[in-house]
Design a protein around this motif. Structure first.
Motif, mmCIF file in Angstrom:
data_model
loop_
_atom_site.group_PDB
_atom_site.id
_atom_site.type_symbol
_atom_site.label_atom_id
_atom_site.label_comp_id
_atom_site.label_asym_id
_atom_site.label_seq_id
_atom_site.Cartn_x
_atom_site.Cartn_y
_atom_site.Cartn_z
ATOM 1 N N LEU A 166 32.566 -116.456 6.815
ATOM 2 C CA LEU A 166 33.589 -115.744 5.534
ATOM 3 C C LEU A 166 32.368 -116.016 4.494
ATOM 4 C CD1 LEU A 166 36.325 -118.448 6.157
ATOM 5 C CD2 LEU A 166 36.277 -115.801 6.387
ATOM 6 N N SER A 167 31.402 -115.074 4.691
ATOM 7 C CA SER A 167 29.826 -115.194 3.444
ATOM 8 C C SER A 167 30.107 -113.393 2.828
ATOM 9 C CB SER A 167 28.716 -115.255 3.881
ATOM 10 O OG SER A 167 29.175 -115.029 5.200
ATOM 11 N N VAL A 168 29.527 -113.454 1.839
ATOM 12 C CA VAL A 168 29.050 -112.739 0.784
ATOM 13 C C VAL A 168 28.406 -111.413 2.166
ATOM 14 C CG1 VAL A 168 27.817 -111.039 -0.839
ATOM 15 C CG2 VAL A 168 29.171 -113.963 -1.408
ATOM 16 N N LEU A 169 27.607 -112.063 2.196
ATOM 17 C CA LEU A 169 27.091 -110.498 4.230
ATOM 18 C C LEU A 169 27.275 -110.620 4.883
ATOM 19 C CD1 LEU A 169 23.967 -109.905 4.631
ATOM 20 C CD2 LEU A 169 23.313 -112.532 5.776
ATOM 21 N N ALA A 170 28.602 -111.498 4.962
ATOM 22 C CA ALA A 170 29.403 -110.614 5.940
ATOM 23 C C ALA A 170 30.211 -110.001 5.951
ATOM 24 C CB ALA A 170 29.989 -112.049 7.231
ATOM 25 N N GLY A 171 30.481 -109.977 4.497
ATOM 26 C CA GLY A 171 31.854 -108.713 4.006
ATOM 27 C C GLY A 171 30.774 -107.832 3.320
ATOM 28 N N ARG A 172 29.094 -107.578 3.435
ATOM 29 C CA ARG A 172 28.688 -106.674 2.465
ATOM 30 C C ARG A 172 28.605 -105.683 4.454
ATOM 31 N NH1 ARG A 172 22.879 -108.442 0.675
ATOM 32 N NH2 ARG A 172 24.965 -109.329 -0.788
ATOM 33 N N ASP A 173 27.918 -106.613 5.018
ATOM 34 C CA ASP A 173 28.073 -105.698 7.000
ATOM 35 C C ASP A 173 29.737 -105.274 7.142
ATOM 36 O OD1 ASP A 173 25.432 -106.694 7.163
ATOM 37 O OD2 ASP A 173 25.809 -108.587 8.221
ATOM 38 N N ALA A 174 30.718 -106.142 7.020
ATOM 39 C CA ALA A 174 31.414 -105.448 6.994
ATOM 40 C C ALA A 174 32.257 -103.738 6.651
ATOM 41 C CB ALA A 174 33.120 -106.327 7.220
ATOM 42 N N GLY A 175 31.662 -103.907 5.022
ATOM 43 C CA GLY A 175 32.063 -103.254 4.474
ATOM 44 C C GLY A 175 31.298 -101.509 4.128
ATOM 45 N N ASN A 176 29.708 -102.026 5.373
ATOM 46 C CA ASN A 176 28.933 -100.970 5.601
ATOM 47 C C ASN A 176 29.358 -100.562 6.566
ATOM 48 O OD1 ASN A 176 26.510 -100.855 3.379
ATOM 49 N ND2 ASN A 176 25.641 -103.110 4.852
ATOM 50 N N SER A 177 30.146 -100.879 7.767
ATOM 51 C CA SER A 177 30.628 -100.293 9.024
ATOM 52 C C SER A 177 32.094 -99.566 8.587
ATOM 53 C CB SER A 177 31.239 -101.815 10.350
ATOM 54 O OG SER A 177 32.406 -102.193 9.114
ATOM 55 N N VAL A 178 32.681 -99.782 7.422
ATOM 56 C CA VAL A 178 33.801 -99.212 7.041
ATOM 57 C C VAL A 178 32.636 -98.268 6.253
ATOM 58 C CG1 VAL A 178 35.118 -98.479 5.117
ATOM 59 C CG2 VAL A 178 35.246 -100.488 6.252
ATOM 60 N N LEU A 179 31.880 -97.727 5.771
ATOM 61 C CA LEU A 179 30.513 -97.366 4.817
ATOM 62 C C LEU A 179 30.379 -95.627 5.922
ATOM 63 C CD1 LEU A 179 30.576 -96.319 1.728
ATOM 64 C CD2 LEU A 179 28.787 -97.068 2.139
ATOM 65 N N ALA A 180 30.354 -96.365 6.989
ATOM 66 C CA ALA A 180 29.760 -95.511 8.117
ATOM 67 C C ALA A 180 30.382 -94.802 8.685
ATOM 68 C CB ALA A 180 28.900 -96.052 8.920
ATOM 69 N N ARG A 181 31.612 -94.860 8.945
ATOM 70 C CA ARG A 181 32.691 -93.964 9.815
ATOM 71 C C ARG A 181 33.261 -92.023 8.739
ATOM 72 N NH1 ARG A 181 37.904 -98.439 9.834
ATOM 73 N NH2 ARG A 181 36.738 -99.952 11.006
ATOM 74 N N ARG A 182 34.014 -92.035 9.033
ATOM 75 C CA ARG A 182 34.421 -90.612 9.006
ATOM 76 C C ARG A 182 35.106 -90.604 7.594
ATOM 77 N NH1 ARG A 182 36.013 -87.615 14.239
ATOM 78 N NH2 ARG A 182 37.455 -88.004 12.900
ATOM 79 N N ALA A 183 35.862 -90.160 6.624
ATOM 80 C CA ALA A 183 36.807 -90.279 6.162
ATOM 81 C C ALA A 183 37.918 -90.684 6.123
ATOM 82 C CB ALA A 183 36.703 -89.166 4.958
ATOM 83 N N ASP A 184 38.107 -89.730 7.440
ATOM 84 C CA ASP A 184 39.426 -89.774 8.304
ATOM 85 C C ASP A 184 40.110 -91.036 8.486
ATOM 86 O OD1 ASP A 184 38.089 -88.555 9.649
ATOM 87 O OD2 ASP A 184 39.432 -87.665 10.664
#
Length: 335
Positions: free
Chosen positions: A219-237
């Protein structure tokens, strides 16, 4: 250099060891002249009283042990500050231990506090340590759970209704028209599990809405950043249109990832709305001020000490469960 003892002070002042003890602990029982003579000997020899040894002889120290899950999380820092302020009013101090989501470290701190015969223990448990806490109480050390309820209500506790908090967060996102919600969190301690359950309850009332669980290792900033990057890498839909982070540190990491323009960043909240949990000070100061679910962190610490003092004064007092209600704080990240 040799350690100066009470006996050394007594010999220098020409009095008994008992008289020196009375001067330090019950000066009203000794004449002013004798007090002055003993104090002069103390000053001359540089004597320092061993309060720890005296407290152990008395059976209880003037220290409260506090074990939190992650001292890096400002929520727990605020809890500790609240506990420290209330303890100071009672002439006590607080020693802080950081279990860091480790059963071994948690056990080590409990062993240390038991050996020191602390005035009491406040703990936000990481593992199932009910029997261990019962042993502390049997040895005359009261225990109060912090940010957690007692499963069998046998221990006093101070917590927040995290299921209600999870509902608040998800309902707010749903009210903003969001339908593809992701819950980002990990380390499935009770608090996080309850927040996820509350979100599920809210989403279940909307047949057109979905709730995705994106697990993180911490439950850290780094873990959140990794999760955000995984979302960002997805197709928009395939991306969620809203994210509910298990705490504000995770939310801050998600926000950093989503807004990295060099990677084709997204707009918050236009593309993805974002809400956290705890309402730490950094939430309002983020580049996009963060919506969050507020917990009364300092009040939790203060109340926990109050319950501890009550149990220390009367070991037969019935356990109390204090549950605070969370509060939705709306900022720019969701509207």
């Amino acid at each position: 250099m040799a350690v100066v003892s009470v006996r050394d002070v007594a010999e220098r002042a020409g009095v008994s060891v008992g008289t020196v003890s009375n001067v330090m602990n019950h000066p009203d029982k000794v004449s002013a002249t004798t007090v002055a003579r003993v104090q002069a000997a103390i000053d001359e020899l540089g004597f320092i009283r061993n309060d720890a040894a005296r407290q152990l002889r008395d059976g209880r120290s003037k220290t409260i042990g506090l074990v939190v899950l992650d001292v890096r999380n400002p929520f727990f820092t605020d809890v500790a500050r609240g506990a420290e302020d209330r303890a100071a009013d009672a002439g006590l101090t607080v020693t802080l231990g950081n279990s860091d989501d480790s059963t071994e470290r948690e056990s080590t701190y409990l062993d240390l506090f038991e050996q020191q015969r602390v005035h009491g223990v406040l703990i936000s448990p990481y593992s199932d340590i009910t029997e261990r806490l019962r042993r502390l109480r049997q040895r005359g050390i009261p225990v109060v759970l912090v940010d957690r309820t007692s499963d069998d209500l046998s221990f006093s506790s101070v917590s927040v209704d995290d299921v209600a908090g999870g509902r608040l967060a998800a309902e707010h996102l749903l009210e903003q028209g969001r339908r593809r919600i992701a819950f980002v969190g990990g380390s499935m301690i009770r608090q996080v599990a309850d927040r996820l359950e509350g979100a599920r309850q809210a989403v279940s009332g909307h047949p057109d809405a979905t709730l995705e669980f994106i697990e993180t290792p911490a439950l850290s900033v780094l873990a959140g950043r990794d999760a955000g990057n995984s979302v960002l890498a997805r197709r928009a839909d395939q991306r969620p249109d809203a994210i509910f982070a298990a705490n504000d540190l995770v939310a801050m990491g998600v926000l950093q990832a989503l807004m990295m323009q060099g990677q084709g960043g997204l707009r918050v909240p236009q593309d993805i709305a974002l809400i956290g949990y705890d309402d730490i000070d950094f939430a309002s100061a983020a580049v996009v001020p963060l919506s969050s679910i507020r917990q009364p962190s300092a009040l939790i610490g203060q109340t926990a000490v109050e319950l501890l003092l009550a149990e220390a004064a009367d070991p037969e007092v019935a356990p109390s469960q204090v549950v605070f209600q969370p509060e939705l704080i709306v900022r720019a990240s969701t509207q």
